[in-house]
Design an enzyme around this catalytic site. Structure first.
Site, PDB file in Angstrom:
ATOM      1  CB  SER A 147      56.606  17.516  -3.172  1.00 40.31           C
ATOM      2  OG  SER A 147      56.769  19.229  -2.614  1.00 40.31           O
ATOM      3  CG  HIS A 148      56.352  22.155  -5.175  1.00 41.05           C
ATOM      4  ND1 HIS A 148      57.118  21.672  -5.003  1.00 41.05           N
ATOM      5  CD2 HIS A 148      56.707  22.622  -6.461  1.00 41.05           C
ATOM      6  CE1 HIS A 148      57.934  21.384  -6.183  1.00 41.05           C
ATOM      7  NE2 HIS A 148      57.817  21.792  -7.216  1.00 41.05           N
ATOM      8  CG  ASP A 309      58.732  18.374   1.781  1.00 41.13           C
ATOM      9  OD1 ASP A 309      58.393  19.190   0.720  1.00 41.13           O
ATOM     10  OD2 ASP A 309      59.305  17.533   0.296  1.00 41.13           O
ATOM     11  NE  ARG A 310      59.433  20.861  -2.736  1.00 38.22           N
ATOM     12  CZ  ARG A 310      60.589  21.161  -3.513  1.00 38.22           C
ATOM     13  NH1 ARG A 310      61.441  21.852  -3.968  1.00 38.22           N
ATOM     14  NH2 ARG A 310      60.634  19.734  -4.416  1.00 38.22           N
ATOM     15  CD  GLU A 392      66.054  19.703  -2.181  1.00 38.81           C
ATOM     16  OE1 GLU A 392      67.090  19.140  -2.536  1.00 38.81           O
ATOM     17  OE2 GLU A 392      65.466  19.345  -2.188  1.00 38.81           O
ATOM     18  CD  GLU A 393      67.080  25.619  -6.763  1.00 35.59           C
ATOM     19  OE1 GLU A 393      66.048  26.393  -7.677  1.00 35.59           O
ATOM     20  OE2 GLU A 393      66.673  24.675  -6.952  1.00 35.59           O
ATOM     21  CB  SER A 394      63.731  22.953  -5.045  1.00 39.18           C
ATOM     22  OG  SER A 394      64.475  22.397  -3.705  1.00 39.18           O
TER      23      SER A 394
END
Length: 547
Positions: A147-148, A309-310, A392-394
């Site tokens: 991810s990040h 994905d974010r 979600e907050e992320s």
């Protein structure tokens, strides 16, 4: 949390990862299964780690992949396996290791045409598209991404036939079996050379890009975005979607500029995050400094993290929107503009996301389904259409197609980004302006998440916090109304504790992906009240860690 003096500044060459050494360590070093930090460990979203720490090496991937093959046999999953990678340096060698095992086990594998990078949501979309209407021969998938996370990290996660992140029972089985293989020095792991695996009859090419891009019109109002003539900007942050945005713009006639097309496994083009590390986090004002500086050049701009994905949304009116603000706007907009969704479709949120989302949901006449951290808790609701939106907050979210059927069961930063354009086109106001209106109507939220380093042992302590660890009585001058260790929506453990008062709350939990712990806090009173909540929460966590 202490902000590094270099936060928001271009990455200094001295902190860039040595890619050659990183890959050499992946290939040469062997994990010691007797050392906890070197074992296979599936966190919130797969197994992650660095080859420099012997936490993500060739043996890990060979063992995990063989375990997945055995799991597929046990569950009679015999359709194709869709596999994708992001742009982290360890992703390509991990892909090669995985394919060697998959081909040796005669698994039908769908790899990307032209050796293309493939975002996480595109894999979820491919699995669900293939499985639609089928009851046998179901597909599943693997996404190779941390991810990040920083450039030196690798990541490996499994998505079963429902298309979303594997639930705990599945990951525990795979994890335990993989660690058995490590103890036995890979005895029982099948493997053939990579070139032979690449040209095996079970290895086939799949056009992930156009299958996904051509379907976007079924989830978003692309003509509205086109006809509004909005000037859009996107920064892929050097991630897996870097080559998706051009075809999206061309297919739908969008005035969209890709401001950075660079792919570099050192990610030297990034501005560093709050702690001085390179981290491709689109929700961080430090990592997003370059795109924020361009906000006045676009009607709305956006970025996605390395596996896309974010999302991060930058508006002319408000700059970078905090993730919670944008999630609230999404709820406000979608449930008023998707008439084919079920009338009882609920809002999915994690227990550490802003309570502003609850207020917006109530205003929209929708119930809230509140779950622990982790997108896997939303999968069933998205599959069955009982959740219209989940976030979600992320900065991770997904939502249904316009007809109320499932699009993805993993987070999708691409549709979240494009939704900001749809909102701006149809509402004639950008998401920042809409959130300001929501604050006027529902109250102002003061929210902050703070991160701090934590060892594996400390994270274990935090995950086991109980109501008895929270002093009874008051929090920041208000009576504590509830102390939660399970989520209201599904009753699952939250891996920490949450204390709630009339005008605020805090939650403390360890990260499932990094060696840090997190304190989330929110006040609907003031910044001072938020600071008091955070101070008392930090005292609680400090006491727990010193027991």
């Amino acid at each position: 949390m202490a902000i590094h003096p270099n936060a928001g500044k271009p990455a200094d060459p001295s902190i860039l990862v040595d890619v050659a050494k990183l890959i050499a360590a992946y290939q040469a070093d062997r994990p010691d299964p007797a050392v906890a930090a070197q074992r296979v460990a599936f966190g919130t979203s797969g197994h992650r780690g660095s080859s420099f720490d012997r936490a993500f090496n060739e043996w890990h991937i060979l063992a995990i992949t063989q375990a997945i093959c055995l799991y597929r046999l046990e569950q009679n999953i015999d359709g194709p396996l869709f596999i994708g990678i992001d742009t982290h340096a360890l992703s390509r060698p991990a892909f090669e290791s995985a394919l060697e095992v998959l081909a040796a086990n005669d698994v039908d594998v769908m790899i990307a045409e032209h050796d293309e990078y493939t975002p996480t949501p595109v894999i979820s979309h491919a699995i669900l598209t293939y499985n639609r209407g089928r009851t046998s021969g179901l597909a599943d998938g693997i996404v190779i991404t941390p991810s990040h996370n920083p450039p030196e990290d690798g990541g490996f996660k499994y998505n079963p036939p429902h298309g979303g992140p594997a639930e705990g029972g599945i990951t525990s089985w795979i994890q335990n079996k993989a660690n058995e293989f490590l103890v036995k020095k890979l005895e029982g792991v099948k493997r053939i050379p990579f070139i032979k695996a690449l040209y095996a009859p079970t290895t086939r090419k799949h056009d992930y890009l156009h299958a996904y891009v051509n379907d976007l019109g079924n989830i978003l109002d692309m003509p509205a975005i086109r006809d509004a003539g909005l000037k859009l900007g996107v920064d892929p942050l050097g991630g897996a979607g870097v080559h998706f945005w051009g075809p999206i713009a061309e297919r739908y006639g969008l005035n969209l500029t890709v401001v950075n097309k660079t792919v570099d496994p050192t990610f030297r083009f990034m501005t560093v995050d709050w702690d001085g590390k390179i981290r491709m986090d689109p929700s961080s004002p430090y990592a997003m400094r370059s795109l924020i500086s361009l906000k006045d050049k676009f009607d709305v701009a956006f970025a996605c993290d390395t596996d896309h994905d974010r999302h991060g949304i930058v508006t002319a009116s408000a700059g970078l929107l905090p993730p919670n603000h944008y999630l609230a706007v999404c709820v406000h907009y979608l449930f008023a503009n998707r008439p084919q969704w079920r009338k009882d479709a609920a809002v999915g949120k994690t227990i550490v996301s802003s309570s502003m989302i609850n207020r917006v949901a109530a205003q929209s006449g929708r119930s809230v389904y509140e779950v622990p951290v982790g997108f896997k808790w939303f999968v069933d609701g998205l599959v069955h259409g009982t959740l219209g939106f989940a976030g979600e907050e992320s900065a991770g979210s997904s939502f249904l197609r316009k007809d109320g059927t499932v699009w993805s069961t993993d987070k999708d930063g691409i549709i979240a980004a494009l939704l900001a354009a749809e909102i701006t086109a149809r509402m004639k106001r950008d998401p920042g302006q809409i959130y300001a209106q929501l604050e006027q109507e529902l109250g102002r939220s003061f929210y902050e998440r703070s991160d701090a380093p934590a060892t594996t042992a400390q994270k274990s302590v935090l995950a086991k916090l109980s109501p008895t660890d929270v002093p009874a009585g008051q929090l920041a001058g208000e009576k504590i109304q509830a102390i939660l260790t399970t989520a209201p929506g599904d009753g699952n453990p939250i891996g920490g504790v949450k204390a709630v008062t009339e005008d605020g709350w805090f939650a403390a939990r360890p990260s499932g992906t990094e060696e840090i712990y997190k304190i989330y806090a929110e006040s609907f009173k003031s910044k001072d009240h938020l600071a008091l909540i955070q101070k008392e929460a930090q005292t609680l966590v400090g006491a727990a860690l010193t027991k």
